[in-house]
Design a protein around this motif. Sequence first.
Motif, PDB file in Angstrom:
ATOM      1  N   THR A  13      -1.475 -17.467  30.591  1.00  0.00           N
ATOM      2  CA  THR A  13      -1.075 -18.832  30.251  1.00  0.00           C
ATOM      3  C   THR A  13      -1.875 -19.288  29.032  1.00  0.00           C
ATOM      4  OG1 THR A  13      -0.376 -19.543  32.458  1.00  0.00           O
ATOM      5  CG2 THR A  13      -1.256 -21.231  31.019  1.00  0.00           C
ATOM      6  N   GLY A  53       3.459 -16.711  31.547  1.00  0.00           N
ATOM      7  CA  GLY A  53       4.267 -15.962  32.488  1.00  0.00           C
ATOM      8  C   GLY A  53       3.607 -14.657  32.870  1.00  0.00           C
ATOM      9  N   ASP A  59       3.813  -4.891  27.894  1.00  0.00           N
ATOM     10  CA  ASP A  59       2.677  -5.621  27.317  1.00  0.00           C
ATOM     11  C   ASP A  59       1.448  -4.729  27.253  1.00  0.00           C
ATOM     12  OD1 ASP A  59       4.014  -8.067  26.900  1.00  0.00           O
ATOM     13  OD2 ASP A  59       3.737  -8.619  29.000  1.00  0.00           O
ATOM     14  N   ALA A  91       0.593 -10.320  26.646  1.00  0.00           N
ATOM     15  CA  ALA A  91       1.501 -11.205  27.373  1.00  0.00           C
ATOM     16  C   ALA A  91       1.351 -12.644  26.907  1.00  0.00           C
ATOM     17  CB  ALA A  91       1.252 -11.097  28.877  1.00  0.00           C
ATOM     18  N   ARG A  94       3.171 -12.879  23.578  1.00  0.00           N
ATOM     19  CA  ARG A  94       4.625 -12.754  23.775  1.00  0.00           C
ATOM     20  C   ARG A  94       5.209 -14.005  24.419  1.00  0.00           C
ATOM     21  NH1 ARG A  94       7.132 -11.828  28.176  1.00  0.00           N
ATOM     22  NH2 ARG A  94       5.339 -10.921  29.252  1.00  0.00           N
ATOM     23  N   GLU A  95       4.589 -14.470  25.502  1.00  0.00           N
ATOM     24  CA  GLU A  95       5.125 -15.630  26.221  1.00  0.00           C
ATOM     25  C   GLU A  95       5.098 -16.887  25.350  1.00  0.00           C
ATOM     26  OE1 GLU A  95       6.473 -16.203  29.166  1.00  0.00           O
ATOM     27  OE2 GLU A  95       6.328 -14.225  30.093  1.00  0.00           O
ATOM     28  N   GLU A  98       8.053 -16.541  23.032  1.00  0.00           N
ATOM     29  CA  GLU A  98       9.312 -16.682  23.755  1.00  0.00           C
ATOM     30  C   GLU A  98       9.584 -18.133  24.153  1.00  0.00           C
ATOM     31  OE1 GLU A  98       9.405 -12.308  26.021  1.00  0.00           O
ATOM     32  OE2 GLU A  98       9.465 -14.167  27.169  1.00  0.00           O
ATOM     33  N   GLU A  99       8.545 -18.799  24.653  1.00  0.00           N
ATOM     34  CA  GLU A  99       8.753 -20.101  25.278  1.00  0.00           C
ATOM     35  C   GLU A  99       8.683 -21.286  24.318  1.00  0.00           C
ATOM     36  OE1 GLU A  99       6.588 -20.804  28.828  1.00  0.00           O
ATOM     37  OE2 GLU A  99       7.380 -19.042  29.849  1.00  0.00           O
ATOM     38  N   THR A 194      13.786 -23.049  25.302  1.00  0.00           N
ATOM     39  CA  THR A 194      13.643 -22.055  26.356  1.00  0.00           C
ATOM     40  C   THR A 194      14.459 -22.496  27.557  1.00  0.00           C
ATOM     41  OG1 THR A 194      12.092 -21.016  27.923  1.00  0.00           O
ATOM     42  CG2 THR A 194      11.513 -23.201  27.106  1.00  0.00           C
TER      43      THR A 194
END
Length: 283
Positions: A13, A53, A59, A91, A94-95, A98-99, A194
Motif C-alpha cells: 500500500t 493491493g 512482481d 507491487a 505497479r498498484e 494501475e490505480e 480505476t
Amino acid sequence: MPSAPVVPRPAATVLLVRDHPTPPPGRTPLQVFLQRRAAGMAFAGGMTVFPGGGVDHADRPDATHWAGPDPSWWGERFGCDPELAGALVSAAVRETFEECGVLLAGPHLPEGTARLRAEATVRPRAEATVRLRADLVARRRTLADVLEQEGLVLGSDLLRPWSRWITPETSPRRYDTAFFVARVPDGQEADAHTTEAVEATWWHPAEALESWERGDVQLMAPTHRSLQEIAEHADAASVLAAADERVIRPILPIVRRTGAQVTVMLPGEPGFELAGEAPGSST
C-alpha cells in the motif's frame, strides 16, 4: 475446534503525498490521496483506503530496471527476505500506476547515482499511458514490460518504508501489507480512473480524520492510524524524513466480539494483552 488462521497474502500500500500550494486556513500543505472502494469488493468494500493491493506472481525485482535501495535493504527494513521485499516494492509501484496513474519510475541514471529525484522522473508518453495501464490491469503486460518499453527504471528511491500491518487472525481474507510513503513526482497527477474505486481525491490528513469522526467515511484501523501519524507533519518532506527514522515491526490487531459489538484493538492500547487471552478473541 477452531480452524487455523488463513495464511496472509503479501500486499503493498502506498501513502501518496503532495503539498497543496495554497492550503485553506487552518490546514497544513500536506495532502494524501485516498480512494473509496466499490461496495461490492471482496475485501474492504466501501472503505476509504490508500492505493494498493496484493503481490502478483509477476512482481519480481529486475536489477536491470531498478534504481535505489536494493531488495536486501528493503528486506531489512520490513523484516522479510530480499525476494519478498523486492516483490513488495514492485507491487507498490505497479498498484500505484494501475490505480491512480502515477508511475514511480525514472530514466536510467549514471552508475553510482544515489537517488532519483521526484522532479527528475519520467512517465510514459501521454498517448501510451491509458493503454499501458489497461494492459497491466488485464495482466497482458508486466511492470517490467512497461519499464522496458518506455526505457525507464523502477524508482525504489522514490518510496520510503512506513509500516507493516497484518490482517487479524479471525478474518477469512488476510493480508500482510507493507505500507510505503511516496511524494507524487513533478508533472504527474493522481486520478480516479480505476474500477476498484467509486471516487478518489486528495485529502488533508486531519480533514479525513474529521470526516471519519462524523461518520462520513469508513476507515480500517491501518488507514486510520496511518492518517493520524502523517497528520503530525506539515508537509511531504517532513513525512519522508520521518519515514527514514521509523523502526518497523509487524502490527497484528486483535478483533474482540461482545455480542453484536466488534472492537479492533491495537498493540499498545489499554487492554490489548488481556484481549488476546479473552474468550472469543482472535488468539
